[in-house]
Design a protein around this motif. Structure first.
Motif, PDB file in Angstrom:
ATOM      1  N   ASN A 119      69.498  -4.239  10.444  1.00 32.12           N
ATOM      2  CA  ASN A 119      69.783  -3.506  11.880  1.00 32.12           C
ATOM      3  C   ASN A 119      69.030  -4.530  12.901  1.00 32.12           C
ATOM      4  OD1 ASN A 119      71.144  -1.919  10.276  1.00 32.12           O
ATOM      5  ND2 ASN A 119      69.898  -0.324  10.472  1.00 32.12           N
ATOM      6  N   SER A 120      67.878  -5.070  12.818  1.00 38.58           N
ATOM      7  CA  SER A 120      67.190  -5.625  13.838  1.00 38.58           C
ATOM      8  C   SER A 120      67.913  -6.870  14.362  1.00 38.58           C
ATOM      9  CB  SER A 120      65.617  -6.014  13.521  1.00 38.58           C
ATOM     10  OG  SER A 120      65.610  -6.875  12.560  1.00 38.58           O
ATOM     11  N   ILE A 121      68.557  -7.394  13.481  1.00 35.78           N
ATOM     12  CA  ILE A 121      69.475  -8.675  13.733  1.00 35.78           C
ATOM     13  C   ILE A 121      70.849  -8.504  13.992  1.00 35.78           C
ATOM     14  CG2 ILE A 121      70.234 -10.891  12.535  1.00 35.78           C
ATOM     15  CD1 ILE A 121      67.600 -10.759  10.954  1.00 35.78           C
ATOM     16  N   PHE A 122      71.639  -7.419  13.135  1.00 39.26           N
ATOM     17  CA  PHE A 122      73.020  -7.338  13.278  1.00 39.26           C
ATOM     18  C   PHE A 122      73.300  -6.039  13.952  1.00 39.26           C
ATOM     19  CE2 PHE A 122      72.612 -10.462   9.594  1.00 39.26           C
ATOM     20  CZ  PHE A 122      73.038 -11.416  10.226  1.00 39.26           C
TER      21      PHE A 122
ATOM     22  N   PRO B 168      71.855 -12.273  17.212  1.00 38.56           N
ATOM     23  CA  PRO B 168      71.239 -12.478  18.400  1.00 38.56           C
ATOM     24  C   PRO B 168      71.793 -13.564  19.286  1.00 38.56           C
ATOM     25  CG  PRO B 168      70.098 -12.515  16.384  1.00 38.56           C
ATOM     26  CD  PRO B 168      71.310 -12.436  15.894  1.00 38.56           C
ATOM     27  N   GLU B 169      71.598 -13.607  20.458  1.00 37.35           N
ATOM     28  CA  GLU B 169      72.248 -14.343  21.573  1.00 37.35           C
ATOM     29  C   GLU B 169      71.451 -15.744  21.375  1.00 37.35           C
ATOM     30  OE1 GLU B 169      72.095 -14.952  26.348  1.00 37.35           O
ATOM     31  OE2 GLU B 169      72.096 -12.799  25.567  1.00 37.35           O
TER      32      GLU B 169
ATOM     33  N   TRP C 118      71.403 -17.315  18.574  1.00 37.27           N
ATOM     34  CA  TRP C 118      72.053 -18.013  17.682  1.00 37.27           C
ATOM     35  C   TRP C 118      73.414 -18.408  18.194  1.00 37.27           C
ATOM     36  CZ3 TRP C 118      72.217 -14.604  12.142  1.00 37.27           C
ATOM     37  CH2 TRP C 118      71.100 -14.618  11.735  1.00 37.27           C
ATOM     38  N   ASP C 119      73.867 -17.811  18.980  1.00 34.33           N
ATOM     39  CA  ASP C 119      75.146 -18.268  19.944  1.00 34.33           C
ATOM     40  C   ASP C 119      74.609 -19.488  20.673  1.00 34.33           C
ATOM     41  OD1 ASP C 119      77.858 -17.858  20.399  1.00 34.33           O
ATOM     42  OD2 ASP C 119      77.480 -17.109  22.273  1.00 34.33           O
ATOM     43  N   LYS C 120      73.625 -19.606  21.266  1.00 33.81           N
ATOM     44  CA  LYS C 120      73.406 -20.582  22.052  1.00 33.81           C
ATOM     45  C   LYS C 120      72.683 -21.927  21.097  1.00 33.81           C
ATOM     46  CE  LYS C 120      71.233 -18.051  25.866  1.00 33.81           C
ATOM     47  NZ  LYS C 120      70.028 -17.591  26.615  1.00 33.81           N
ATOM     48  N   LYS C 121      72.449 -21.600  19.833  1.00 35.76           N
ATOM     49  CA  LYS C 121      72.510 -22.627  18.888  1.00 35.76           C
ATOM     50  C   LYS C 121      73.497 -23.162  18.397  1.00 35.76           C
ATOM     51  CE  LYS C 121      67.480 -21.672  17.910  1.00 35.76           C
ATOM     52  NZ  LYS C 121      66.568 -21.420  16.982  1.00 35.76           N
ATOM     53  N   GLY C 122      74.624 -22.411  18.603  1.00 36.54           N
ATOM     54  CA  GLY C 122      75.851 -22.829  17.874  1.00 36.54           C
ATOM     55  C   GLY C 122      76.335 -22.334  16.474  1.00 36.54           C
ATOM     56  N   PHE C 123      75.369 -21.454  16.209  1.00 34.28           N
ATOM     57  CA  PHE C 123      75.623 -20.810  14.977  1.00 34.28           C
ATOM     58  C   PHE C 123      76.832 -20.066  14.640  1.00 34.28           C
ATOM     59  CE2 PHE C 123      70.786 -20.664  14.252  1.00 34.28           C
ATOM     60  CZ  PHE C 123      70.310 -21.919  14.183  1.00 34.28           C
ATOM     61  N   ASN C 124      77.447 -20.147  13.509  1.00 35.01           N
ATOM     62  CA  ASN C 124      78.725 -19.526  13.235  1.00 35.01           C
ATOM     63  C   ASN C 124      78.608 -19.055  12.003  1.00 35.01           C
ATOM     64  OD1 ASN C 124      79.068 -21.819  11.554  1.00 35.01           O
ATOM     65  ND2 ASN C 124      81.212 -22.145  12.324  1.00 35.01           N
ATOM     66  N   ALA C 125      77.398 -18.896  11.340  1.00 34.80           N
ATOM     67  CA  ALA C 125      77.394 -18.342  10.005  1.00 34.80           C
ATOM     68  C   ALA C 125      75.901 -17.994   9.816  1.00 34.80           C
ATOM     69  CB  ALA C 125      77.830 -19.413   8.835  1.00 34.80           C
TER      70      ALA C 125
ATOM     71  N   LEU D 202      66.272  -9.941   2.173  1.00 34.40           N
ATOM     72  CA  LEU D 202      65.349 -10.959   2.773  1.00 34.40           C
ATOM     73  C   LEU D 202      65.827 -12.239   3.505  1.00 34.40           C
ATOM     74  CD1 LEU D 202      63.368 -10.983  -0.531  1.00 34.40           C
ATOM     75  CD2 LEU D 202      62.649  -9.699   1.465  1.00 34.40           C
ATOM     76  N   ASN D 203      65.074 -13.064   3.965  1.00 31.13           N
ATOM     77  CA  ASN D 203      65.427 -14.321   4.692  1.00 31.13           C
ATOM     78  C   ASN D 203      66.574 -14.440   5.132  1.00 31.13           C
ATOM     79  OD1 ASN D 203      62.966 -15.155   3.307  1.00 31.13           O
ATOM     80  ND2 ASN D 203      64.105 -15.350   1.441  1.00 31.13           N
ATOM     81  N   ILE D 204      67.042 -13.515   6.280  1.00 32.61           N
ATOM     82  CA  ILE D 204      68.208 -13.750   6.903  1.00 32.61           C
ATOM     83  C   ILE D 204      68.131 -14.730   8.099  1.00 32.61           C
ATOM     84  CG2 ILE D 204      69.900 -12.252   8.611  1.00 32.61           C
ATOM     85  CD1 ILE D 204      68.744  -9.660   7.276  1.00 32.61           C
ATOM     86  N   ASP D 205      69.009 -15.484   8.157  1.00 29.91           N
ATOM     87  CA  ASP D 205      68.635 -16.803   9.130  1.00 29.91           C
ATOM     88  C   ASP D 205      70.144 -17.027   9.498  1.00 29.91           C
ATOM     89  OD1 ASP D 205      67.790 -18.478  10.773  1.00 29.91           O
ATOM     90  OD2 ASP D 205      66.983 -20.062   9.012  1.00 29.91           O
ATOM     91  N   GLY D 206      70.459 -17.606  10.691  1.00 32.37           N
ATOM     92  CA  GLY D 206      71.766 -18.357  10.998  1.00 32.37           C
ATOM     93  C   GLY D 206      71.826 -19.751  10.966  1.00 32.37           C
ATOM     94  N   PHE D 207      73.083 -20.287  10.987  1.00 34.39           N
ATOM     95  CA  PHE D 207      73.155 -21.774  10.733  1.00 34.39           C
ATOM     96  C   PHE D 207      74.678 -21.881  11.239  1.00 34.39           C
ATOM     97  CE2 PHE D 207      74.759 -20.222   6.788  1.00 34.39           C
ATOM     98  CZ  PHE D 207      75.672 -20.848   6.253  1.00 34.39           C
ATOM     99  N   TYR D 208      74.979 -23.181  11.344  1.00 32.98           N
ATOM    100  CA  TYR D 208      76.144 -23.950  11.651  1.00 32.98           C
ATOM    101  C   TYR D 208      76.942 -24.290  10.309  1.00 32.98           C
ATOM    102  CZ  TYR D 208      80.162 -26.535  13.281  1.00 32.98           C
ATOM    103  OH  TYR D 208      81.444 -27.034  13.498  1.00 32.98           O
TER     104      TYR D 208
END
Length: 124
Positions: A14-17, A51-52, A54-61, A114-120
């Protein structure tokens, strides 16, 4: 009840999504370690709150791990445990079904995320 409601540390998600859930998730790898099962999965961010930065970093997944602990029973039919999946967590019973026809069941004392992270991801 969705699968996230049975996660012990739901606040991490919830803190992320917020309350958003992915429209699609895919299993990357499943690891059996002692009395635990680690399910590493990923999915597109489309339609989710995230998180904003992630958008700035171009993450889509995004990727994450579901850790089932205190596992004392595992069964699997058609052992192609990868690809799109659905999960039902109703402690102690966990059921995972994949698009490849695998039916994975286990009994666990609990489940954590655990280990939630964004990436492209080029394939999204």
């Amino acid at each position: 009840m969705n699968w996230l409601d049975a996660i012990e540390n739901k606040k991490t998600w919830n803190s992320i999504f917020g309350e958003s859930l992915p429209t699609e998730t895919r299993i990357n790898i499943v690891l059996l370690r002692g009395d635990s099962v680690s399910i590493r999965a990923f999915g597109p961010l489309e339609g989710m709150t995230y998180p904003e930065k992630w958008d700035k970093k171009g993450f889509n997944a995004f990727e994450f791990e579901v850790l089932l602990h205190g596992v004392d029973m595992i069964s699997s039919e058609n052992n192609h445990l990868f690809g799109k999946f659905s999960i039902l967590i109703n402690i102690p019973e966990i059921i995972i079904e994949t698009e490849t026809g695998c039916l994975f069941r286990c009994h666990a004392k609990g489940a954590s995320i655990l280990n939630i992270d964004g990436f492209y991801d080029e394939q999204v």
